[in-house]
Scaffold this motif. Structure first.
Motif, PDB file in Angstrom:
ATOM      1  N   LYS A 361      10.998 -27.293  -2.283  1.00  0.00           N
ATOM      2  CA  LYS A 361      10.209 -26.455  -3.191  1.00  0.00           C
ATOM      3  C   LYS A 361       8.818 -26.254  -2.581  1.00  0.00           C
ATOM      4  O   LYS A 361       8.111 -27.214  -2.304  1.00  0.00           O
ATOM      5  CB  LYS A 361      10.087 -27.127  -4.562  1.00  0.00           C
ATOM      6  N   GLN A 363       6.125 -24.167  -3.747  1.00  0.00           N
ATOM      7  CA  GLN A 363       5.001 -23.647  -4.525  1.00  0.00           C
ATOM      8  C   GLN A 363       3.756 -24.536  -4.456  1.00  0.00           C
ATOM      9  O   GLN A 363       2.651 -24.075  -4.174  1.00  0.00           O
ATOM     10  CB  GLN A 363       5.425 -23.447  -5.984  1.00  0.00           C
ATOM     11  N   LYS A 367       0.028 -23.971  -2.212  1.00  0.00           N
ATOM     12  CA  LYS A 367      -1.293 -23.988  -2.846  1.00  0.00           C
ATOM     13  C   LYS A 367      -2.261 -24.891  -2.079  1.00  0.00           C
ATOM     14  O   LYS A 367      -3.384 -24.488  -1.759  1.00  0.00           O
ATOM     15  CB  LYS A 367      -1.160 -24.453  -4.297  1.00  0.00           C
TER      16      LYS A 367
END
Length: 866
Positions: A361, A363, A367
Motif C-alpha cells: 500500500k 498512500q 506522503k
C-alpha cells in the motif's frame, strides 16, 4: 627518474595494488573524523561495465577521493544486485542449450545453479570497476542476495505485513509474456508506435441499428463487458442503459456512462475490457462489471475465445480483423500513433492481466516521501529532478512486489492447506500459526528486485541490527545516479528508509545524464555505436577515460564521448608526465613544507594564481560542478604552469644563483597541482607523487587537499605578470603574421609610458620567451612594425621580422589566388544574361568585389621583386 613515456597499463595495475595493499580504501567506524558515506548503485551481476557505469563511478570516486583528502572518514561501499529477471533469463538460456527445463531441474537445484553462475560471472563487473580506479572499501562489498541483505529484505516484508501495509489480492498487473512474470509500473517503458484504430460495428439488441466503437485491440473483443460513453456527450446520452451485442461472441453488454471516456477520441465510445486494460479495470470497479480474462500468461487467447483459442495475441488480431471485415463489421481503419508499454528487460509488449499478486500500500509512503523533498531535507541536484520524484508520488498506485521467478528473495509467506490462512514469518515455520497444522507450503513467488535495492543504504551497513557501521556511517551523504532510475530506485529508498530507520537515507541526490556518442545519439547495439570502457582503458588509460567523461559535464544533462575527446584527455595526462620529467631532470623533486621567500614576479605570480585556482576548484567540487573543475585544472596546469611558468624557469635553472629557489617553488607548486588533479586522474598523479621526496611520506591518496591561504594572494604580481605576458603575446603574434622563422632572434624598441621598472626588471623573460636578441629604448629605425598596448609602444624593424624569400613566395601565392577570383568575377559581368536578370544589388556587389580585388592585386604586384 621517470620513464620517457607514460605506460598506463603498467602504472594502473601497480598503483591500484599499492592502494589496496595499504588499506587506503578501508573505512574505520572508530575514527574521530567526520564521516562521509557514498553507496555505490549496485550494478547487475549479469552486466559488463558500460559508459553509464563509468561516468557514475567516476563521479563517485572524485567525491570520495576529494573528501578523503579533505580529512573526512570516507566510506564508499560497493556491491552488486542479483537482477532477478535478467539473471534468471541468462540461466534459463544456458539451460536450454543443455536441454534442461526449470521444471525438470526443480527450484532447489535451480537456485544452486544460479549461485554457481553468480560466482563464475557475477564478480566480473566489480573487477572492471577496479580498472577504472574506484577507491571503494571492497572489504565491505555487499550482494543483494547475500546473507545480511537477505535478512533485511525478509524483515522488511514481515514488518510491512504486520502493519497491514502488504496484502495479496487479484488485481490487474503488467505482465511480460516473455519473462512470464509481473512487473511494476516503473519497469514498463512507454514509447510512441504507429498502429491502427479499427472502427467496429456493435449492433443494438433486437435492432438493425448499430453504434461504432474504435479500438486499437480488436483481439480483446471476447473480454468486453460493457460499452462506455461520457454522460456529458449529447450525441449518445440517450443510449445509456441500452444493450448491444458484442461481435463474434454475440454476448449482450450494457451501455454505461463514465466520465473517463474522451469524447474526442475515436468515436467517443469505449469498449470496456476490464481484464486487459488498466483504465477499463478501474471503470469495471466503479460499475461492478464482470471481469473476463481471455489472454493467458504466454500471450495466447484462451478457451473463452471460441475457435481463436490457442492463437498468439498478435496473430489473433490479424485473423479477427479479417473475419470482421468479411462480415462487414469494420467501417474504417484509421492510422494513429499511440503509446505502447514494453518490458524494460526484454522489450516485449506488456499484457495487462488479472493475477493474484502481492502489493504494498503506497498512500502513506507517498506522503512521507513527498514531504521530505518539499522541505528540502533531501536535495536533488539539479533541483529540477525533485519534480520527477514528486510527480511519481502524486500519481502512484500500489506497488506490485511479487514476481513469478525463482531467482530472488522468496516471499516469506506460507499457505496452510487446512485452514487456508497465511503464516508470514522471518523464520521458516514448522506449523501454521493459526491452526497448528504442519500442512503448510511456502508461496512460490519471489520479491521484486527493487524491493531489496530499496534497502541498500542501510541493509548494507547491517540493519536490522544496530551495528557500529550503521551508527557511524548512516545516514549516507551523497547518492550519485542517473535520471532514468529516479522512480525505480531513488524514491523507493526514500520511503523505505523513513519507514524502517526513521530518518532519510541520504542528504543529496546527484543526478547525471546519459553518455552519448559524438553525434549525440544514445549508445545501442542496434546502432552499433556502443563504446566499451574496458577497451578504452586499454587504449587510452583509465585517467584519460575519467577526465574525458567529466570534461564539459553539466549535471542532469547528457554528455558525449568521442575519440577526439579521449585523445585530448590522454594528451593532458602525457603533459602532466612530461612536466614531471622536466622537473626531475632539473631538480631533486624535494617538496618543501613552505614556499621560500622570493623577489621574482613569476614565482609570486604562479603561487598566487595556484592559490586562487585551488580555491575555485575546491568550490566547484563542493558544488558538484565537475565540468568547471576539470576546465580550471586543465587551464591552470597547461596554460599557466606549463606554457608560461615552466618556460620562464628555464632561465632560472641555467643560473646557479636562481636555481635553488626556482627548484623549490616549481616542485612545491607541481606537488600541489598533483593534489588538485588527483581526484580526477588518480593513477598518473600517484605514480609521479611516489618519485617525490616528501617529509610526510604520505601517499597522495591520503595527503591533505590544498586550502586557500590569503597570505599567498599577490594581486600586484598577477597584474604585472599579465602585462609581461601581453607584451610577449603581441610580439609573438606579429612574428607569426610576418612569417618570421621561429628560431630567429630579433631586435625591438620599446617606448614606455609607465611600468618601466616592471619591464627593466623582467627584461630577460621578455627576451627569452619572445625570441629577442636585444631590447632598445631609443628608436633607431624608420621602417618598423608598431604594436600599441595601453602602457607602451613596441617598434619592430621590418627587416628583423621578414624572411624575404618566404615573404616573396607568399606574395606570389596570394596574387595567384586573387587573379583566380578576378577572372571569376569578370566572367560574371561579361555575361549579359547575369547582368540583365540578376538583382541589381547582386550585380553591384560583384562590381565592388572586382574593384577591391584589383586594388589588392596591384598592391601585391608592387611588393613582388622581379
Amino acid at each position: 627518474m621517470l620513464k620517457k613515456q607514460y605506460d598506463s597499463k603498467i602504472v594502473e595495475k601497480k598503483i591500484y595494488k599499492y592502494w589496496e595493499d595499504n588499506n587506503f580504501f578501508k573505512a574505520n567506524y572508530n575514527s574521530t573524523k567526520i564521516p562521509y558515506t557514498v553507496m555505490m548503485p549496485p550494478p547487475n551481476i549479469t552486466g559488463n561495465l558500460h559508459m553509464g557505469h563509468a561516468l557514475d563511478n567516476t563521479l563517485q570516486d572524485i567525491l570520495i577521493r576529494f573528501k578523503r583528502m579533505c580529512g573526512f572518514e570516507v566510506l564508499w561501499l560497493p556491491g552488486t544486485d542479483h537482477a532477478a529477471i535478467a539473471t534468471e533469463a541468462k540461466i534459463v538460456e544456458q539451460m536450454k542449450k543443455e536441454n534442461i527445463t526449470k521444471k525438470e531441474l526443480g527450484r532447489e537445484n535451480f537456485m544452486k545453479r544460479a549461485y554457481a553462475w553468480k560466482e563464475k560471472y557475477g564478480n566480473n563487473i566489480c573487477d572492471q570497476i577496479k580498472k577504472l580506479g574506484a577507491s571503494c572499501d571492497w572489504s565491505r562489498e555487499r550482494f543483494t542476495m547475500g546473507e545480511k541483505c537477505s535478512k533485511a529484505v525478509i524483515k522488511f516484508f514481515v514488518h510491512l505485513y504486520e502493519k497491514n501495509l502488504i496484502y495479496r489480492g487479484e488485481r490487474i498487473v503488467n505482465w511480460c509474456p516473455y519473462c512470464l512474470t509481473s512487473i511494476s509500473d516503473a519497469e514498463v517503458d512507454f514509447s510512441e508506435h504507429e498502429g491502427n484504430l479499427w472502427h467496429i460495428k456493435y449492433f443494438l439488441k433486437s435492432s438493425d441499428e448499430f453504434i461504432t466503437i474504435a479500438t486499437t485491440r480488436p483481439e480483446t473483443i471476447f473480454g468486453d463487458t460493457a460499452i462506455a460513453i461520457n454522460p456529458s456527450d449529447k450525441r449518445y446520452k440517450n443510449l445509456i442503459g441500452q444493450k448491444v451485442i458484442v461481435p463474434i461472441c454475440n454476448r449482450e453488454v450494457l451501455i454505461i456512462g463514465d466520465e473517463y471516456v474522451e469524447k474526442d477520441f475515436g468515436t467517443g465510445m469505449l469498449k470496456v475490457t476490464p481484464a486487459h486494460s488498466f483504465d477499463d479495470f478501474e471503470i469495471g470497479q466503479r460499475h461492478n462489471l464482470e471481469v473476463i480474462s481471455i489472454i493467458n500468461e504466454k500471450g495466447f487467447l484462451n478457451e473463452k475465445c471460441c475457435h481463436y483459442s490457442g492463437i498468439e495475441r498478435n496473430k489473433a488480431r490479424e485473423t479477427i480483423v479479417k473475419d470482421l471485415e468479411k462480415s462487414g463489421l469494420i467501417t474504417k481503419i484509421e492510422k494513429i500513433t499511440h503509446r505502447v508499454g514494453t518490458c524494460y528487460r526484454c522489450n516485449t509488449v506488456i499484457e495487462p492481466i488479472i493475477s493474484e499478486q502481492w502489493f504494498v500500500k503506497m498512500q502513506s509512503f507517498a506522503k512521507s516521501a513527498s514531504e521530505i523533498i518539499k522541505t528540502k531535507d533531501i536535495e536533488f541536484v539539479p533541483e529540477k529532478f525533485s519534480k520527477v520524484h514528486l510527480r511519481w508520488m502524486e500519481n502512484i498506485k500500489d506497488w506490485c512486489i511479487s514476481r513469478q521467478l525463482w531467482w530472488g528473495h522468496r516471499i516469506p509467506a506460507w499457505n496452510c492447506e487446512d485452514c487456508k490462512k497465511l503464516t508470514v514469518s522471518c523464520e521458516v515455520p514448522i506449523n501454521c500459526k493459526h491452526c497448528d497444522s504442519q500442512n503448510i507450503k511456502q508461496d512460490e513467488d519471489s520479491l521484486d528486485t527493487w524491493f531489496s535495492s530499496a534497502l541498500w543504504p542501510f541493509s548494507t551497513l547491517g540493519w536490522p541490527k544496530k551495528t557500529k557501521d550503521l551508527d557511524f556511517f548512516y545516514p549516507t551523504d551523497t547518492l550519485v545516479t542517473g535520471y532514468d532510475i529516479i522512480f525505480f530506485w531513488v524514491s523507493r529508498m526514500i520511503f523505505s528508509a523513513l519507514e524502517l530507520t526513521g530518518t532519510k537515507p541520504f542528504n543529496k541526490v546527484l543526478i547525471h545524464g546519459l553518455v552519448r556518442d559524438e553525434k549525440g545519439q544514445k549508445m545501442s547495439k542496434s546502432l552499433g555505436n556502443g563504446i566499451d570502457p574496458i577497451k578504452v582503458i586499454a587504449k587510452y588509460g583509465a585517467d584519460a577515460l575519467r577526465f574525458a567523461l567529466v570534461t564539459r559535464l553539466t549535471l542532469g544533462n547528457d554528455t558525449r564521448i568521442s575519440d577526439q575527446k579521449l585523445e585530448s584527455s590522454r594528451n593532458f595526462i602525457n603533459k602532466i608526465w612530461n612536466a614531471a620529467r622536466f622537473l626531475s631532470m632539473n631538480t631533486e623533486l624535494k617538496v618543501s613544507n613552505e614556499f621560500p621567500l622570493n623577489n621574482s614576479i613569476h614565482h609570486s605570480w604562479i603561487i598566487s594564481r595556484f592559490n586562487s585556482a585551488a580555491k575555485e576548484i575546491y568550490t566547484n567540487i563542493e558544488n558538484f560542478e565537475f565540468g568547471l573543475a576539470t576546465q580550471k585544472i586543465y587551464s591552470f596546469f597547461w596554460d599557466e604552469f606549463c606554457d608560461w611558468y615552466l618556460e620562464i624557469i628555464k632561465i632560472d635553472f641555467a643560473d646557479i644563483k636562481k636555481h635553488e629557489i626556482a627548484a623549490k617553488i616549481s616542485v612545491k607548486i607541481f606537488s600541489q597541482i598533483l593534489k588538485i588533479a588527483h581526484p580526477f586522474v588518480p593513477f598518473v598523479t600517484e605514480e609521479i607523487w611516489q618519485t617525490f621526496k616528501n617529509e610526510s611520506k604520505k601517499a597522495l591518496i591520503i595527503s591533505d587537499y590544498p586550502v586557500f591561504d590569503i597570505s599567498l594572494k599577490n594581486e600586484n604580481a598577477e597584474i604585472g605578470m599579465n602585462k609581461l605576458m601581453h607584451i610577449i603575446k603581441e610580439i609573438r603574434k606579429k612574428r607569426s603574421e610576418m612569417s618570421t622563422p621561429p628560431g630567429k632572434k630579433i631586435n625591438i624598441f620599446i617606448e614606455i609610458n609607465k611600468d618601466k621598472d616592471l619591464i627593466l626588471k623582467n627584461i630577460e623573460i621578455i627576451k627569452f620567451l619572445a625570441k629577442i636578441n636585444n631590447i632598445g629604448f631609443e628608436l633607431k629605425y624608420e621602417n618598423c612594425e608598431v604594436i600599441l598596448i595601453d602602457f607602451a609602444k613596441i617598434y619592430i624593424p621590418t627587416s628583423e621580422l621578414i624572411d624575404e624569400e618566404k615573404l616573396q613566395k607568399r606574395f606570389i601565392s596570394e596574387l595567384g589566388n586573387i587573379r583566380s577570383q578576378i577572372d571569376k568575377n569578370k566572367a560574371l559581368i561579361q555575361n549579359s544574361e547575369f547582368v540583365t536578370k540578376a538583382p541589381k544589388d547582386v550585380v553591384k556587389k560583384v562590381y565592388e568585389t572586382l574593384e577591391n580585388l584589383e586594388i589588392k592585386a596591384e598592391k601585391l604586384r608592387s611588393e613582388i621583386k622581379h
